[in-house]
Write a protein that holds these residues in place. Sequence first.
Motif, PDB file in Angstrom:
ATOM      1  N   VAL A  96      -4.596  -1.956  -2.514  1.00 36.31           N
ATOM      2  CA  VAL A  96      -3.739  -0.765  -2.634  1.00 36.31           C
ATOM      3  C   VAL A  96      -4.562   0.379  -3.250  1.00 36.31           C
ATOM      4  CG1 VAL A  96      -1.596  -2.108  -2.937  1.00 36.31           C
ATOM      5  CG2 VAL A  96      -2.913  -1.398  -4.951  1.00 36.31           C
ATOM      6  N   PHE A  97      -3.998   1.571  -3.264  1.00 40.01           N
ATOM      7  CA  PHE A  97      -4.711   2.693  -3.870  1.00 40.01           C
ATOM      8  C   PHE A  97      -4.602   2.646  -5.399  1.00 40.01           C
ATOM      9  CE2 PHE A  97      -3.698   4.340   0.420  1.00 40.01           C
ATOM     10  CZ  PHE A  97      -5.011   4.393   0.861  1.00 40.01           C
ATOM     11  N   ASP A  98      -5.634   3.191  -6.046  1.00 43.78           N
ATOM     12  CA  ASP A  98      -5.748   3.176  -7.504  1.00 43.78           C
ATOM     13  C   ASP A  98      -6.233   4.567  -7.910  1.00 43.78           C
ATOM     14  OD1 ASP A  98      -7.192   2.892 -10.085  1.00 43.78           O
ATOM     15  OD2 ASP A  98      -6.708   0.764  -9.875  1.00 43.78           O
ATOM     16  N   SER A 136       8.091   2.499   4.706  1.00 44.91           N
ATOM     17  CA  SER A 136       8.012   2.520   3.249  1.00 44.91           C
ATOM     18  C   SER A 136       7.736   3.902   2.657  1.00 44.91           C
ATOM     19  CB  SER A 136       7.017   1.475   2.747  1.00 44.91           C
ATOM     20  OG  SER A 136       6.018   1.231   3.684  1.00 44.91           O
ATOM     21  N   PHE A 137       7.557   4.941   3.498  1.00 42.29           N
ATOM     22  CA  PHE A 137       7.395   6.267   2.884  1.00 42.29           C
ATOM     23  C   PHE A 137       8.358   7.316   3.442  1.00 42.29           C
ATOM     24  CE2 PHE A 137       4.158   6.232   6.269  1.00 42.29           C
ATOM     25  CZ  PHE A 137       4.386   7.439   6.902  1.00 42.29           C
ATOM     26  N   ILE A 156       0.814  -1.221   0.000  1.00 40.60           N
ATOM     27  CA  ILE A 156       0.000   0.000   0.000  1.00 40.60           C
ATOM     28  C   ILE A 156       0.843   1.264   0.000  1.00 40.60           C
ATOM     29  CG2 ILE A 156      -0.315   0.192   2.539  1.00 40.60           C
ATOM     30  CD1 ILE A 156      -3.384   0.785   1.418  1.00 40.60           C
ATOM     31  N   SER A 157       2.050   1.188   0.549  1.00 41.58           N
ATOM     32  CA  SER A 157       2.822   2.435   0.612  1.00 41.58           C
ATOM     33  C   SER A 157       3.899   2.541  -0.456  1.00 41.58           C
ATOM     34  CB  SER A 157       3.393   2.653   2.017  1.00 41.58           C
ATOM     35  OG  SER A 157       3.590   1.459   2.690  1.00 41.58           O
ATOM     36  N   PHE A 158       4.082   1.512  -1.298  1.00 44.11           N
ATOM     37  CA  PHE A 158       5.066   1.699  -2.371  1.00 44.11           C
ATOM     38  C   PHE A 158       4.517   1.394  -3.770  1.00 44.11           C
ATOM     39  CE2 PHE A 158       5.907  -2.652  -0.891  1.00 44.11           C
ATOM     40  CZ  PHE A 158       5.961  -3.361  -2.069  1.00 44.11           C
ATOM     41  N   LYS A 177      15.103  12.744   5.400  1.00 44.45           N
ATOM     42  CA  LYS A 177      15.651  13.101   4.094  1.00 44.45           C
ATOM     43  C   LYS A 177      14.535  13.197   3.060  1.00 44.45           C
ATOM     44  CE  LYS A 177      18.394  10.908   0.436  1.00 44.45           C
ATOM     45  NZ  LYS A 177      18.880   9.565   0.033  1.00 44.45           N
ATOM     46  N   TYR A 178      13.545  12.314   3.212  1.00 43.47           N
ATOM     47  CA  TYR A 178      12.549  12.119   2.162  1.00 43.47           C
ATOM     48  C   TYR A 178      11.272  11.580   2.792  1.00 43.47           C
ATOM     49  CZ  TYR A 178      10.413   9.400  -1.621  1.00 43.47           C
ATOM     50  OH  TYR A 178       9.537   8.868  -2.514  1.00 43.47           O
ATOM     51  N   ILE A 179      10.146  12.130   2.406  1.00 42.02           N
ATOM     52  CA  ILE A 179       8.855  11.608   2.892  1.00 42.02           C
ATOM     53  C   ILE A 179       7.835  11.710   1.761  1.00 42.02           C
ATOM     54  CG2 ILE A 179       8.237  13.853   3.980  1.00 42.02           C
ATOM     55  CD1 ILE A 179       6.914  12.108   6.266  1.00 42.02           C
ATOM     56  N   ASP A 180       7.116  10.649   1.535  1.00 43.08           N
ATOM     57  CA  ASP A 180       6.143  10.604   0.438  1.00 43.08           C
ATOM     58  C   ASP A 180       4.755  10.408   1.044  1.00 43.08           C
ATOM     59  OD1 ASP A 180       4.556  10.134  -1.727  1.00 43.08           O
ATOM     60  OD2 ASP A 180       5.739   8.480  -2.542  1.00 43.08           O
ATOM     61  N   LEU A 181       3.943  11.456   1.014  1.00 41.96           N
ATOM     62  CA  LEU A 181       2.664  11.404   1.732  1.00 41.96           C
ATOM     63  C   LEU A 181       1.466  11.150   0.818  1.00 41.96           C
ATOM     64  CD1 LEU A 181       3.413  14.265   4.294  1.00 41.96           C
ATOM     65  CD2 LEU A 181       3.496  11.802   4.683  1.00 41.96           C
ATOM     66  N   ARG A 182       1.753  10.687  -0.399  1.00 43.76           N
ATOM     67  CA  ARG A 182       0.644  10.442  -1.321  1.00 43.76           C
ATOM     68  C   ARG A 182      -0.384   9.447  -0.779  1.00 43.76           C
ATOM     69  NH1 ARG A 182       3.557   9.108  -6.795  1.00 43.76           N
ATOM     70  NH2 ARG A 182       5.129   8.574  -5.251  1.00 43.76           N
ATOM     71  N   CYS A 183       0.121   8.400  -0.077  1.00 47.32           N
ATOM     72  CA  CYS A 183      -0.844   7.401   0.402  1.00 47.32           C
ATOM     73  C   CYS A 183      -1.778   7.980   1.472  1.00 47.32           C
ATOM     74  CB  CYS A 183      -0.168   6.117   0.857  1.00 47.32           C
ATOM     75  SG  CYS A 183       1.281   6.344   1.860  1.00 47.32           S
ATOM     76  N   PHE A 184      -1.333   9.022   2.175  1.00 46.46           N
ATOM     77  CA  PHE A 184      -2.231   9.704   3.117  1.00 46.46           C
ATOM     78  C   PHE A 184      -3.320  10.453   2.352  1.00 46.46           C
ATOM     79  CE2 PHE A 184       1.445   8.826   5.618  1.00 46.46           C
ATOM     80  CZ  PHE A 184       1.015   8.729   6.921  1.00 46.46           C
TER      81      PHE A 184
END
Lengths: 256, 256
Positions: free
Chosen positions: A137-139, B103-104, A102-104, B113-120
């Motif tokens: 997972v998200f779509d 994983s984010f 879900i997170s990658f 260093k890096y954070i990906d918040l798209r899944c939120f």
Amino acid sequence: MIIIKLGGSVITDKKRENRARKKVIDRLVQEIKRSKKKIILVHGAGSFGHIHAKEYKLDRGFKSSDQLKGFHITHSSVRILNQIVMNSLYNHGMFSVSLPPISFVEMSNRKLKYIDLRCFEESISIGLTPVTFGDVVFDDKLGFSICSGDVLVLNLSRYFKPEKVILVIDEDGIFDKDPKRCKDAKLLREIKYDDLPTAEKSLYTDVTGGMGGKIEVIREIAKEDIDVLVVNGNKRDRLFGSLIGKREKGTHVIGG
Amino acid sequence: MIIIKLGGSVITDKKRENRARKKVIDRLVQEIKRSKKKIILVHGAGSFGHIHAKEYKLDRGFKSSDQLKGFHITHSSVRILNQIVMNSLYNHGMFSVSLPPISFVEMSNRKLKYIDLRCFEESISIGLTPVTFGDVVFDDKLGFSICSGDVLVLNLSRYFKPEKVILVIDEDGIFDKDPKRCKDAKLLREIKYDDLPTAEKSLYTDVTGGMGGKIEVIREIAKEDIDVLVVNGNKRDRLFGSLIGKREKGTHVIGG
């Protein structure tokens, strides 16, 4: 490095909700440990995911807020199965990290749109075994959809170019016809990827649900010049033998 | 939308390994549900993470392969606590998705260093409550390091600009001195972020471990023009009141 997929029908009782086959999981993990190979592990969801995903029609995407309950319970159940696998790895001294898709992963209309495998690289670089699994997972078109373990295996294979891929299923390998229906079905022992039956040609691949899609995934992996072994996880030591390069009963799909 | 952090010392018994305070978790979740607010939930690891992380010196980064066992067991224990929180949310009809930072988030020498918040974003867009937690993550300099719940709250706040942030701790709020040691310690009821005590100035922030870093995080959030409320999670309805805008006992840090 070798990528292994433990099929949901091997590690769970597919007919009974949330029933893990713990002894089988322990034996398969012990076979992996004994081989001393570096691996990436992918597992299916089996009855921990499929039953809820089907009940709430998660494969159709987000249609109504009733499905949010189904999303929560599916994801939560799959995590319980994953925890059982992780505990078995730990008990066998295989220290691992669980990386839920879900997170990658992001899908778009049920197709993979985006996958970020850096956390797999980082796990491997310090000596942890990365573990992932089929899940919801998200779509970006449908809200959510299902990312199967097979799709993860394909994308991990393209990225990491493993020595080989081993798919552990609940049959002896790939047959020319459905072995559950046809007594004269013959096991394909060794086959070039472009000789694999297609979903259109073969009755077998149409009626057994997962097998049609699985063969397409195998073809795609083997196209990358990677051998794919399909072995029966219910038979002792077939996974072990396949890991160490012994010619076990099963289907050997020759890549290239 | 409101970002809530449930502190590890509220939701676990910090002295006893892997002991969740399930009744407290259920009460706090019920207060959240009752407020009818949209939230992002972050929780600490408490005794599910800290004890193992300390034992295996995970905060120092990857020094020896003995620590891989510590990595596995820390991550696995935190997931068990997370599952307890997720189950409580489910039981209160708050359908949620667990998003582990491994994983984010990527750290570099203990700094984000890096954070990906798209899944939120994707969770919120379909009506699922996103849940994350402090845990061990990868670090490009150290192999791994710890990403605290507070660092997650700060970065989520910068990205989502919530209506307010509520930090639920095991004290009535922020005091001018350590309330556990000084009887005359005074609760700071309302304070501008630039009047907060600094880690250098205040003895309090030096001796209570987490509080020094926590105040720095609060200052950073409030600088973004976001109010931060610090309330006692052991006192019934203070979280609920804070969520619906009632003036509860606690510290109100005025952003801007």
